[in-house]
Each structure stands twice: as structure tokens, then as C-alpha cells.
Design a protein around this motif. Structure first.
Motif, PDB file in Angstrom:
ATOM      1  N   ARG A   1       0.822  -1.197   0.000  1.00  0.00           N
ATOM      2  CA  ARG A   1       0.000   0.000   0.000  1.00  0.00           C
ATOM      3  C   ARG A   1       0.861   1.253   0.000  1.00  0.00           C
ATOM      4  NH1 ARG A   1      -5.350  -0.255   1.072  1.00  0.00           N
ATOM      5  NH2 ARG A   1      -6.202  -2.328   1.437  1.00  0.00           N
TER       6      ARG A   1
ATOM      7  N   LEU B   1     -10.524  -5.556  -8.729  1.00  0.00           N
ATOM      8  CA  LEU B   1     -10.862  -5.122  -7.376  1.00  0.00           C
ATOM      9  C   LEU B   1      -9.611  -5.063  -6.508  1.00  0.00           C
ATOM     10  CD1 LEU B   1     -13.467  -4.542  -5.580  1.00  0.00           C
ATOM     11  CD2 LEU B   1     -13.152  -6.867  -4.748  1.00  0.00           C
ATOM     12  N   SER B   2      -8.757  -6.080  -6.600  1.00  0.00           N
ATOM     13  CA  SER B   2      -7.547  -6.108  -5.772  1.00  0.00           C
ATOM     14  C   SER B   2      -6.567  -5.013  -6.176  1.00  0.00           C
ATOM     15  CB  SER B   2      -6.879  -7.487  -5.854  1.00  0.00           C
ATOM     16  OG  SER B   2      -6.535  -7.802  -7.194  1.00  0.00           O
TER      17      SER B   2
ATOM     18  N   CYS C   1      -7.897  -1.873  -4.535  1.00  0.00           N
ATOM     19  CA  CYS C   1      -7.782  -1.919  -3.072  1.00  0.00           C
ATOM     20  C   CYS C   1      -6.330  -1.765  -2.598  1.00  0.00           C
ATOM     21  CB  CYS C   1      -8.366  -3.219  -2.534  1.00  0.00           C
ATOM     22  SG  CYS C   1     -10.171  -3.310  -2.643  1.00  0.00           S
TER      23      CYS C   1
ATOM     24  N   LYS D   1      -3.931   3.197  -1.272  1.00  0.00           N
ATOM     25  CA  LYS D   1      -4.343   3.647   0.055  1.00  0.00           C
ATOM     26  C   LYS D   1      -5.533   4.589  -0.062  1.00  0.00           C
ATOM     27  CE  LYS D   1      -2.764   5.685   4.383  1.00  0.00           C
ATOM     28  NZ  LYS D   1      -3.343   4.551   5.130  1.00  0.00           N
TER      29      LYS D   1
ATOM     30  N   ILE E   1      -8.559   3.427  -0.844  1.00  0.00           N
ATOM     31  CA  ILE E   1      -9.569   2.722  -1.637  1.00  0.00           C
ATOM     32  C   ILE E   1      -9.856   1.370  -0.985  1.00  0.00           C
ATOM     33  CG2 ILE E   1     -10.169   1.735  -3.874  1.00  0.00           C
ATOM     34  CD1 ILE E   1     -10.022   4.731  -3.969  1.00  0.00           C
ATOM     35  N   GLY E   2     -11.019   1.263  -0.394  1.00  0.00           N
ATOM     36  CA  GLY E   2     -11.452  -0.011   0.156  1.00  0.00           C
ATOM     37  C   GLY E   2     -12.336  -0.734  -0.839  1.00  0.00           C
ATOM     38  N   LYS E   3     -12.933  -1.809  -0.407  1.00  0.00           N
ATOM     39  CA  LYS E   3     -13.759  -2.610  -1.312  1.00  0.00           C
ATOM     40  C   LYS E   3     -14.980  -1.837  -1.806  1.00  0.00           C
ATOM     41  CE  LYS E   3     -12.407  -7.204   0.339  1.00  0.00           C
ATOM     42  NZ  LYS E   3     -12.884  -8.478   0.947  1.00  0.00           N
TER      43      LYS E   3
ATOM     44  N   LYS F   1     -15.328   1.520  -2.285  1.00  0.00           N
ATOM     45  CA  LYS F   1     -14.949   2.489  -3.311  1.00  0.00           C
ATOM     46  C   LYS F   1     -14.491   1.786  -4.593  1.00  0.00           C
ATOM     47  CE  LYS F   1     -13.647   6.391  -0.331  1.00  0.00           C
ATOM     48  NZ  LYS F   1     -14.810   7.199  -0.741  1.00  0.00           N
ATOM     49  N   ALA F   2     -13.777   0.672  -4.444  1.00  0.00           N
ATOM     50  CA  ALA F   2     -13.351  -0.091  -5.622  1.00  0.00           C
ATOM     51  C   ALA F   2     -14.565  -0.591  -6.396  1.00  0.00           C
ATOM     52  CB  ALA F   2     -12.465  -1.262  -5.200  1.00  0.00           C
TER      53      ALA F   2
END
Length: 235
Positions: free
Chosen positions: A2, A74-75, A78, A81, A83-85, A87-88
Motif C-alpha cells: 500500500r 478489485l484487488s 484496493c 491507500k 480505496i477499500g472494497k 470504493k473499488a
């Protein structure tokens, strides 16, 4: 890995109205916004002392531009930094909605006239994939692209590919013709004997179902090869 936390940036609400992405869109239309500003509207909020516009700019920089944004997973998102699931998922949903909108507009649909058109359609999204992917391009009676379906990821050869899977979407969507396309991560687009054998199986099965297989194209860093033009798998 990250990214490290950035320095504090003013929140969007503290910026002049004419610099806020949402207000700019309302006043001037979406075409007036740059890519980061459009992405910021999808993301809605920043976090950890960083405003959403700065976050969007970091995402665009990380993925190397809007063209590559359509290929991220998605990964991948993610790993940025901030961007979580959730927001992705918002980003991926926006990208897919855009794709579907274009496909639903008859005048905007890509028309396939030659193997070069096929390469141009899939190259940006397919050539850098680390695994082989086999896709089926669905066409209407005017050879316009109705959709591109990924059918296999991994080993793509006649021993594992089921012909019925390649024809399923064409049957479901009543498409009269299809094109097969897959990549060679090695960089060499030369078709293998398995590529030719698989093509022949699909061509023969398609004839029985009145679905014409127009071509099978292999794309790679080193170029592309049309099996139809080489007479491999087509009789």
C-alpha cells in the motif's frame, strides 16, 4: 504494497465552488471535467485527511491513465491507500455501466470488417494479461459487436475448452455469428496445433446451430494472427 499516507489536503467543501467536481459538472456538463474529476464524483468522499479529488488523482496515476482504468481489478484498486472494497466496487460499477451504455447504442457499436478490427477491439484489454484468456465476440447480422464474453481463463487448449461453452452466449442472445479471440502471454502470437483443433471443433458445431464462426484471432505483444487468414481450423 500500500502507498504511504499523503499530506493533509483541504476538503472539497473548503474549495471554491467553481473548483469542486460536482458543482463544475452541474454548471458546465460532464464533458468539461477531466478524468480525475469524473472519478472523484464516483468516489464521493476522500479520507484520512485527503480530499476526494486528490484521492482520484492518485488512483489515475497508479493505474497509468484512463485507458488502463478499464483493465483494473478489485484487488488492484484496493492496493491504493484510501480505496477499500466499497470504493473499488463503485469504480468498477461505473466502468461497466459505461461499457454497457456504449454497447446498447447501435450507432456506436464497433463493426468488424477485418482481422485488424478484431485486434484493435481487444488488444488494450487483453495483451497484457498474465494468463491466457479465451473470449467470444458476439456479432449481429451487420457484424456489429453485441458483446465480448470471457469464457476461459488459464490454459486455453482443445483438451479443456468445451465447445458448448463457446456457443452458449450466442445461442442465448440469438447472435448469428461469433469471433474467437485469445492471448498468448509469451508474446508470440503464433497459433498452436491445439488452437487450430479447437477452432475446427467450434466451426463445425456452429454450422449445426446456424452460428458462423468468422475468425479466431490470437493476440500477443508480438502482434496478432488470424487463423482464418492462415486457413487453420477453417475449411
Amino acid at each position: 504494497m500500500r502507498e504511504q499516507s499523503g499530506e493533509y489536503t483541504p476538503m472539497i467543501r473548503d474549495m471554491p465552488a467553481e473548483e469542486r467536481p460536482r458543482e463544475r459538472l452541474q454548471a458546465r456538463g460532464p464533458e468539461a471535467l477531466n478524468n480525475a474529476e469524473l472519478l472523484a464524483i464516483l468516489l464521493r468522499t476522500g479520507g484520512n485527511g485527503e480530499n476526494v479529488l486528490n484521492l482520484a488523482q492518485r488512483v489515475m496515476s497508479r493505474v497509468k491513465g484512463v485507458g488502463a482504468l478499464g483493465r483494473v481489478t478489485l484487488s488492484d484498486l484496493c492496493a491504493v491507500k484510501g480505496i477499500g472494497k466499497a470504493k473499488a466496487a463503485q469504480i468498477l460499477a461505473g466502468i461497466e455501466l459505461g461499457r454497457r451504455t456504449v454497447r446498447a447504442m447501435p450507432d456506436a457499436r464497433t463493426t468488424i470488417r477485418c482481422s485488424d478490427d478484431i485486434d484493435k477491439l481487444v488488444r488494450a484489454d487483453l495483451v497484457d494479461q498474465q494468463q491466457e484468456q479465451l473470449r467470444v465476440i458476439l456479432l449481429n447480422t451487420r457484424n456489429q459487436v453485441m458483446g465480448v464474453k470471457t469464457v476461459y481463463i488459464g490454459s486455453v487448449h482443445s483438451a479443456v475448452v468445451r465447445t458448448a461453452e463457446l456457443l452458449r452466449d450466442a445461442i442465448r442472445e440469438n447472435c448469428p455469428s461469433i469471433i474467437l479471440v485469445h492471448n498468448h502471454p509469451s508474446g508470440d502470437p503464433s497459433p498452436s496445433p491445439d488452437d487450430a483443433a479447437m477452432t475446427q471443433h467450434v466451426v463445425e458445431a456452429g454450422k449445426m446451430l446456424n452460428i458462423e464462426v468468422l475468425d479466431h484471432v490470437v493476440v500477443a505483444r508480438g502482434g496478432y494472427v488470424s487463423l482464418k487468414e492462415r486457413g487453420l481450423g477453417f475449411s
